[in-house]
Design an enzyme around this catalytic site. Sequence first.
Site, PDB file in Angstrom:
ATOM      1  N   SER A  38       0.804  -1.224   0.000  1.00 51.68           N
ATOM      2  CA  SER A  38       0.000   0.000   0.000  1.00 51.68           C
ATOM      3  C   SER A  38       0.834   1.269   0.000  1.00 51.68           C
ATOM      4  CB  SER A  38      -0.937   0.008   1.215  1.00 51.68           C
ATOM      5  OG  SER A  38      -0.201  -0.056   2.425  1.00 51.68           O
ATOM      6  N   ASP A 328      -3.975   7.677   8.366  1.00 50.44           N
ATOM      7  CA  ASP A 328      -4.826   6.835   9.194  1.00 50.44           C
ATOM      8  C   ASP A 328      -3.935   6.144  10.222  1.00 50.44           C
ATOM      9  OD1 ASP A 328      -3.615   4.716   7.797  1.00 50.44           O
ATOM     10  OD2 ASP A 328      -5.272   4.523   6.384  1.00 50.44           O
ATOM     11  N   HIS A 331      -1.119   4.252   7.533  1.00 50.94           N
ATOM     12  CA  HIS A 331      -0.503   4.837   6.341  1.00 50.94           C
ATOM     13  C   HIS A 331      -0.098   6.292   6.551  1.00 50.94           C
ATOM     14  CE1 HIS A 331      -3.273   1.597   4.898  1.00 50.94           C
ATOM     15  NE2 HIS A 331      -2.148   1.235   4.295  1.00 50.94           N
TER      16      HIS A 331
END
Length: 354
Positions: A38, A328, A331
């Site tokens: 990610s 968040d 991340h």
Amino acid sequence: MSSAMHLVMLMYGYIGVVAAKNLVESSKFSSILVFGDSTVDPGNNNYLLTISKANYFPYGIDFPGHVATGRFSNGKLVSDFLASALNIKDTVPPFLNPDLSDQELLTGVSFASGESGIDDFTASLTNVLSMDQQLQYFKAYTMKLKQIVGEDQAMQRLQHALVLISVGTNDFILNFHDFPSRRLMFITIDAYQDYLLDKFDVMIKELYDEGCRNIGVAGLPPLGCVPLQMSLKFKIDRQCLVHQNADSEKYNQKLAQRLSLLQATLPQSKIVYGDLYHPLLNLYTHPQHYGMEVTNRGCCGSGYLEVIEICNAYTPLCSNHSKYAFWDSVHLTEASYSYLADHLIRVALPLFFK
């Protein structure tokens, strides 16, 4: 330290940054090809049957056009900033986007998939692309490249492409630190690290055999400083988990050694280790030096647990996104990725030209 000496040091630091940026901007990389998780997935997961997606508000709130592209952040990723700094393209698109133009394909794409890992088992947990599957898509990409420009020019473009790999975090968080799935099998963190590094060796050799010569590999961040990790360990004082950071450091040392040995055995290759651990630890420890304020929780909601589905349009946000290191609970923000890109431009990318 005297004020005069401090000024001299600042000037030397500024000159070093300018020199590195000039070197990078004048580079002749043909394209940028990205693999991983990610941290560098610009939206491949949008096209997969997985819950691991970020194609909804508030993700992308600071991206050009305020569009939720599938990037797991509020804006651009480090791969986007590097592509722009290299004058290749402004942002790196996902390979699974069926509408990519020939020009987009020629200048590079990302095969990365959020929640993937070096270990195939990691990707299987949420039905995302394993590294093996990413390599298969890369081979499909090379076929498209040959159709666009012919075999000889396609091989030349691959030889002059910059390959970036950012993966490994999920292997340790999901399989070892938080859940015992791999800990039961490998017993020690050392054994699991060596298993992952053996797989990494195979992957890099496969990229080399396909024609890639310039490969940059990011190390692990300080995993013990990820807000979710602190929350799961009930850290009331919100301090980084020392043992998880130590495990990350040990893995990074092994990774750097492996990459050095690989380069020695692969003629005409440049395989560069990118240290993310120390610049991020500096950012978390001294945020005020980098224009930030909050590093132990994310901007989305409480910042302690919210990630993907529970960071959504109904979740309140912090007032100033650029003051937070994390978007968040897992991340990073665009501001943190920009900071990391500047570090890599100054320290890692010049190693490709030595």
